[in-house]
Design an enzyme around this catalytic site. Structure first.
Site: not given
Ligand code: 2HA
Ligand code: ZN
Length: 275
Positions: A116, A140, A142, A170, A211
């Site tokens: 990414e 980023h 998940h 909050e 995602h």
């Molecule tokens: O690196 O999270 O979006 C793996 C991921 C891709």
């Molecule tokens: Zn990801």
């Protein structure tokens, strides 16, 4: 020289491990990049190795020419970062055109910056511009509850922002500007990178439908704290909906959101308030 003695690396490694401990980084999921300060680059310089080849990214940013980033590795696991930083994370330099990277440290045995990296790079560019250079972290992850919300709410910034603001007192203080929402797209490419960075001109966090979440911040505490706060609000939202059989008896009213904003001196995104 032991790279784990460099303070910026200590902060970076701690954040990777914190994210892993939270359960946000199954397998190779998620990625973290940090735009280094000049003095941090100098502290790190004794560790730099013979530079690798320049590799074009498919995206370009004028305001990131010559910058240095710490990045997680493509296909590498957050779970392993603390044990073995040199294989799982690295330092890259950006060229004078703002369109290619080369590895200066780490990412050993053929690793590359995160898949990414184009999204991170464009997000760094817009957040750097939007914050007068203050922003340094793009993260980023998940987080499961937030991802689950993308199956039950309309995929709009207003719907997500309101649901999250109303889920914990909050929240309007932590993200008064709300969160953006990117519809489902193939990850890793320049299309999702452009879509995300367009939203990051206005928001400091953007949901990726089905995602995960992108967060930004001037330092590790702020960016991690934003991810943590949003995910916890998502958890509360789902707990309340599940326990209530899909119905909420009451929530934080708009007048209460306004009262919080007034007392805490923040400005809520007006178009997301209904009364
Ligand atoms: O690196 O999270 O979006 C793996 C991921 C891709
Ligand atoms: Zn990801």
């Amino acid at each position: 020289m032991d790279i784990t003695s460099v303070p910026v690396m200590q902060g970076y490694l701690r954040m990777c491990d914190d994210g892993w401990q939270q359960g946000w980084h199954e397998r190779n999921g998620g990625n973290l990049t940090y735009r280094m300060r000049p003095q941090e680059v100098e502290a790190f310089r004794p560790c730099f190795q013979t530079p690798g080849e320049w590799v074009k990214m498919g995206v370009k940013a004028e305001n990131l020419k010559g910058e240095y980033f710490i990045t997680t590795g493509s296909g590498r696991y957050f779970r392993n970062v603390k044990e073995d930083p040199a294989h799982n994370v690295g330092v890259v330099e950006i060229d004078e055109e703002g369109e290619a990277w080369r590895i200066l440290w780490g990412l050993q045995e053929g690793a590359k910056p995160t898949s990414e990296f184009p999204s991170h790079f464009l997000n760094h560019s817009v957040r750097k511009a939007a914050t007068n250079g203050e922003n340094r972290v793009i993260y980023h992850a998940h987080p499961a509850n937030l991802i689950a919300m993308t199956y039950i709410l309309p995929l709009t910034a207003k719907d997500f922002t309101r649901a999250l603001w109303q889920s914990a007192t909050e929240c309007p203080v932590v993200f008064p500007g709300g969160v953006g929402v990117v519809p489902w797209m193939v990850p890793g490419g320049s299309e999702i990178a452009w879509a995300t960075s367009k939203l990051m001109e206005e928001y400091d966090a953007a949901v990726w439908a089905h995602h995960g979440l992108f967060c930004s911040g001037p330092d590790f505490d702020t960016a991690f704290g934003l991810m943590h706060t949003i995910e916890k609000a998502a958890q509360i939202y789902l707990l309340a909906l599940s326990a209530g059989g899909g119905k909420l008896r009451q929530t934080i009213e708009d007048k209460s959101l306004r009262a919080i904003a007034k007392d805490f001196g923040v400005t809520l995104r007006e178009e997301f308030l209904e009364s």
